[in-house]
Design an enzyme around this catalytic site. Structure first.
Site, PDB file in Angstrom:
ATOM      1  N   PRO A   9       0.788  -1.224   0.000  1.00 22.42           N
ATOM      2  CA  PRO A   9       0.000   0.000   0.000  1.00 22.42           C
ATOM      3  C   PRO A   9       0.823   1.277   0.000  1.00 22.42           C
ATOM      4  O   PRO A   9       1.847   1.366   0.683  1.00 22.42           O
ATOM      5  CB  PRO A   9      -0.823  -0.106   1.294  1.00 22.42           C
ATOM      6  CG  PRO A   9      -0.135  -1.114   2.121  1.00 22.42           C
ATOM      7  CD  PRO A   9       0.515  -2.070   1.169  1.00 22.42           C
ATOM      8  N   ASN A  10       0.341   2.213  -0.790  1.00 20.28           N
ATOM      9  CA  ASN A  10       0.886   3.576  -0.884  1.00 20.28           C
ATOM     10  C   ASN A  10       2.217   3.663  -1.625  1.00 20.28           C
ATOM     11  O   ASN A  10       2.732   4.763  -1.820  1.00 20.28           O
ATOM     12  CB  ASN A  10       1.003   4.233   0.508  1.00 20.28           C
ATOM     13  CG  ASN A  10      -0.348   4.322   1.183  1.00 20.28           C
ATOM     14  OD1 ASN A  10      -1.288   4.847   0.594  1.00 20.28           O
ATOM     15  ND2 ASN A  10      -0.484   3.770   2.375  1.00 20.28           N
ATOM     16  N   ARG A  17       4.455  10.974  -2.056  1.00 19.73           N
ATOM     17  CA  ARG A  17       4.298  10.807  -0.606  1.00 19.73           C
ATOM     18  C   ARG A  17       5.626  11.082   0.120  1.00 19.73           C
ATOM     19  O   ARG A  17       6.685  10.600  -0.291  1.00 19.73           O
ATOM     20  CB  ARG A  17       3.785   9.393  -0.266  1.00 19.73           C
ATOM     21  CG  ARG A  17       4.809   8.301  -0.455  1.00 19.73           C
ATOM     22  CD  ARG A  17       4.293   6.905  -0.115  1.00 19.73           C
ATOM     23  NE  ARG A  17       4.046   6.685   1.286  1.00 19.73           N
ATOM     24  CZ  ARG A  17       4.209   5.498   1.887  1.00 19.73           C
ATOM     25  NH1 ARG A  17       4.636   4.443   1.193  1.00 19.73           N
ATOM     26  NH2 ARG A  17       3.932   5.356   3.159  1.00 19.73           N
ATOM     27  N   TYR A  22      10.868   8.906   1.460  1.00 23.56           N
ATOM     28  CA  TYR A  22      10.814   7.956   0.344  1.00 23.56           C
ATOM     29  C   TYR A  22      11.415   8.478  -0.958  1.00 23.56           C
ATOM     30  O   TYR A  22      11.416   7.762  -1.960  1.00 23.56           O
ATOM     31  CB  TYR A  22       9.355   7.527   0.120  1.00 23.56           C
ATOM     32  CG  TYR A  22       8.732   6.940   1.365  1.00 23.56           C
ATOM     33  CD1 TYR A  22       9.254   5.789   1.955  1.00 23.56           C
ATOM     34  CD2 TYR A  22       7.645   7.554   1.990  1.00 23.56           C
ATOM     35  CE1 TYR A  22       8.709   5.267   3.115  1.00 23.56           C
ATOM     36  CE2 TYR A  22       7.087   7.033   3.144  1.00 23.56           C
ATOM     37  CZ  TYR A  22       7.626   5.888   3.713  1.00 23.56           C
ATOM     38  OH  TYR A  22       7.092   5.365   4.864  1.00 23.56           O
ATOM     39  N   ASN A  73       8.166  -5.255  -0.653  1.00 21.84           N
ATOM     40  CA  ASN A  73       8.029  -4.149   0.289  1.00 21.84           C
ATOM     41  C   ASN A  73       6.550  -4.094   0.646  1.00 21.84           C
ATOM     42  O   ASN A  73       5.745  -3.571  -0.118  1.00 21.84           O
ATOM     43  CB  ASN A  73       8.483  -2.827  -0.338  1.00 21.84           C
ATOM     44  CG  ASN A  73       8.383  -1.678   0.647  1.00 21.84           C
ATOM     45  OD1 ASN A  73       7.758  -1.791   1.705  1.00 21.84           O
ATOM     46  ND2 ASN A  73       8.991  -0.554   0.297  1.00 21.84           N
ATOM     47  N   ALA A  76       2.922  -0.595   4.941  1.00 18.47           N
ATOM     48  CA  ALA A  76       2.431  -0.653   6.328  1.00 18.47           C
ATOM     49  C   ALA A  76       2.005  -2.054   6.750  1.00 18.47           C
ATOM     50  O   ALA A  76       1.982  -2.360   7.950  1.00 18.47           O
ATOM     51  CB  ALA A  76       1.272   0.326   6.500  1.00 18.47           C
ATOM     52  N   HIS A  79       3.966  -4.240   9.290  1.00 17.31           N
ATOM     53  CA  HIS A  79       3.866  -4.121  10.741  1.00 17.31           C
ATOM     54  C   HIS A  79       2.598  -4.739  11.308  1.00 17.31           C
ATOM     55  O   HIS A  79       2.393  -4.720  12.517  1.00 17.31           O
ATOM     56  CB  HIS A  79       3.936  -2.635  11.132  1.00 17.31           C
ATOM     57  CG  HIS A  79       4.977  -1.874  10.370  1.00 17.31           C
ATOM     58  ND1 HIS A  79       6.313  -2.198  10.422  1.00 17.31           N
ATOM     59  CD2 HIS A  79       4.877  -0.837   9.476  1.00 17.31           C
ATOM     60  CE1 HIS A  79       6.994  -1.375   9.624  1.00 17.31           C
ATOM     61  NE2 HIS A  79       6.147  -0.543   9.035  1.00 17.31           N
ATOM     62  N   ASP A  86       2.235 -15.615   6.492  1.00 15.93           N
ATOM     63  CA  ASP A  86       1.810 -16.994   6.231  1.00 15.93           C
ATOM     64  C   ASP A  86       1.852 -17.320   4.741  1.00 15.93           C
ATOM     65  O   ASP A  86       2.171 -18.449   4.359  1.00 15.93           O
ATOM     66  CB  ASP A  86       0.393 -17.225   6.768  1.00 15.93           C
ATOM     67  CG  ASP A  86       0.359 -17.358   8.282  1.00 15.93           C
ATOM     68  OD1 ASP A  86       1.440 -17.492   8.893  1.00 15.93           O
ATOM     69  OD2 ASP A  86      -0.741 -17.334   8.855  1.00 15.93           O
ATOM     70  N   GLU A  97      12.843  -8.908   2.073  1.00 14.31           N
ATOM     71  CA  GLU A  97      12.028  -7.771   2.545  1.00 14.31           C
ATOM     72  C   GLU A  97      12.816  -6.481   2.301  1.00 14.31           C
ATOM     73  O   GLU A  97      13.983  -6.388   2.693  1.00 14.31           O
ATOM     74  CB  GLU A  97      11.789  -7.957   4.054  1.00 14.31           C
ATOM     75  CG  GLU A  97      11.168  -6.773   4.754  1.00 14.31           C
ATOM     76  CD  GLU A  97      11.262  -6.888   6.292  1.00 14.31           C
ATOM     77  OE1 GLU A  97      12.062  -7.710   6.804  1.00 14.31           O
ATOM     78  OE2 GLU A  97      10.548  -6.129   6.974  1.00 14.31           O
ATOM     79  N   HIS A  99      12.714  -2.141   2.562  1.00  8.58           N
ATOM     80  CA  HIS A  99      12.098  -0.874   2.951  1.00  8.58           C
ATOM     81  C   HIS A  99      12.965   0.266   2.450  1.00  8.58           C
ATOM     82  O   HIS A  99      14.186   0.244   2.642  1.00  8.58           O
ATOM     83  CB  HIS A  99      11.934  -0.772   4.471  1.00  8.58           C
ATOM     84  CG  HIS A  99      11.072  -1.867   4.996  1.00  8.58           C
ATOM     85  ND1 HIS A  99       9.709  -1.878   4.803  1.00  8.58           N
ATOM     86  CD2 HIS A  99      11.379  -3.022   5.632  1.00  8.58           C
ATOM     87  CE1 HIS A  99       9.219  -2.980   5.328  1.00  8.58           C
ATOM     88  NE2 HIS A  99      10.211  -3.705   5.829  1.00  8.58           N
ATOM     89  N   ILE A 100      12.321   1.224   1.828  1.00  8.90           N
ATOM     90  CA  ILE A 100      13.038   2.376   1.273  1.00  8.90           C
ATOM     91  C   ILE A 100      13.625   3.218   2.401  1.00  8.90           C
ATOM     92  O   ILE A 100      14.769   3.665   2.336  1.00  8.90           O
ATOM     93  CB  ILE A 100      12.068   3.201   0.400  1.00  8.90           C
ATOM     94  CG1 ILE A 100      11.622   2.364  -0.804  1.00  8.90           C
ATOM     95  CG2 ILE A 100      12.707   4.520  -0.033  1.00  8.90           C
ATOM     96  CD1 ILE A 100      10.461   2.960  -1.587  1.00  8.90           C
ATOM     97  N   SER A 101      12.834   3.426   3.429  1.00  7.79           N
ATOM     98  CA  SER A 101      13.281   4.255   4.559  1.00  7.79           C
ATOM     99  C   SER A 101      13.992   3.387   5.598  1.00  7.79           C
ATOM    100  O   SER A 101      13.922   2.153   5.553  1.00  7.79           O
ATOM    101  CB  SER A 101      12.081   4.953   5.205  1.00  7.79           C
ATOM    102  OG  SER A 101      11.224   3.997   5.805  1.00  7.79           O
ATOM    103  N   ARG A 106      12.670   4.903  12.911  1.00 10.59           N
ATOM    104  CA  ARG A 106      11.392   5.624  12.880  1.00 10.59           C
ATOM    105  C   ARG A 106      10.514   5.242  14.086  1.00 10.59           C
ATOM    106  O   ARG A 106      11.037   4.784  15.096  1.00 10.59           O
ATOM    107  CB  ARG A 106      10.718   5.374  11.528  1.00 10.59           C
ATOM    108  CG  ARG A 106      11.586   5.918  10.367  1.00 10.59           C
ATOM    109  CD  ARG A 106      10.929   5.743   9.025  1.00 10.59           C
ATOM    110  NE  ARG A 106       9.694   6.503   8.930  1.00 10.59           N
ATOM    111  CZ  ARG A 106       8.807   6.346   7.938  1.00 10.59           C
ATOM    112  NH1 ARG A 106       9.038   5.457   6.970  1.00 10.59           N
ATOM    113  NH2 ARG A 106       7.715   7.073   7.896  1.00 10.59           N
ATOM    114  N   ARG A 110       6.760   0.906  13.817  1.00  6.22           N
ATOM    115  CA  ARG A 110       7.437   0.367  12.626  1.00  6.22           C
ATOM    116  C   ARG A 110       8.552  -0.618  12.994  1.00  6.22           C
ATOM    117  O   ARG A 110       9.243  -1.137  12.125  1.00  6.22           O
ATOM    118  CB  ARG A 110       8.020   1.504  11.781  1.00  6.22           C
ATOM    119  CG  ARG A 110       6.963   2.382  11.137  1.00  6.22           C
ATOM    120  CD  ARG A 110       7.566   3.418  10.200  1.00  6.22           C
ATOM    121  NE  ARG A 110       6.723   4.586  10.140  1.00  6.22           N
ATOM    122  CZ  ARG A 110       5.646   4.723   9.348  1.00  6.22           C
ATOM    123  NH1 ARG A 110       5.338   3.772   8.494  1.00  6.22           N
ATOM    124  NH2 ARG A 110       4.914   5.810   9.387  1.00  6.22           N
TER     125      ARG A 110
END
Ligand code: DQA
Length: 144
Positions: A9-10, A17, A22, A73, A76, A79, A86, A97, A99-101, A106, A110
């Site tokens: 998402p997002n 954003r 990001y 990625n 949200a 988390h 699963d 996995e 993550h850009i940030s 943070r 997170r």
């Protein structure tokens, strides 16, 4: 070698954003960057983005038997989602996995990652280059 790059998402809002977290590259920029990188290495890659948890679960299940590796990625859902954890466990496809940030620096919420329990590697805080490092990792991991 064939990999599936999944964004949650997002992440379709990249470039718009929260650029401080990001960056300014768009989702299309990200896809083109990974495509070019994989192309130079003769790695086949497909892309999927969804804002919906169930659609992401469906896509991971569909990957079974069709891909050697997954880069994800989950946004949200990282988390919150035991369902994504699963799904990755169900298909047994080596999954990185990304993550850009730098999530570890943070907010407290997170600091939990469910998907990490099934991931062969986690990459954080490298901006969109993190996806390329995930490709590097999978290339080595799958060829060993
Ligand atoms: C993110 C970090 C998550 O905490 C956040 O919800 C995202 C993006 C990252 O790429 O840094 O949507 O996964």
């Amino acid at each position: 070698m064939k990999i599936l790059v999944i964004n949650g998402p997002n992440l379709n809002m990249l470039g718009i954003r929260e650029p401080d977290h990001y960056g300014r590259e768009t989702y299309d920029d990200l896809v083109n960057k990974i495509k070019a990188y994989c192309g130079e290495r003769e790695i086949l890659c497909d892309f999927y983005q969804s804002n919906h948890e169930g659609c992401l679960v469906d896509k991971i299940q569909e990957a079974y038997g069709g891909y050697d590796g997954i880069i994800i990625n989950p946004g949200a859902y990282t988390h919150t989602s035991i369902a994504l954890l699963d799904a990755v466990k169900s298909v047994g496809i080596p999954t990185v996995e990304v993550h850009i940030s730098k999530v570890e620096e943070r907010e407290d919420f997170r600091q939990v990652s469910y998907i990490r329990l099934a991931a062969v590697k986690t990459v954080t805080g490298l901006g969109t280059d993190g996806y390329l490092r995930a490709v590097d990792f999978l290339e080595e991991y799958l060829n060993k």
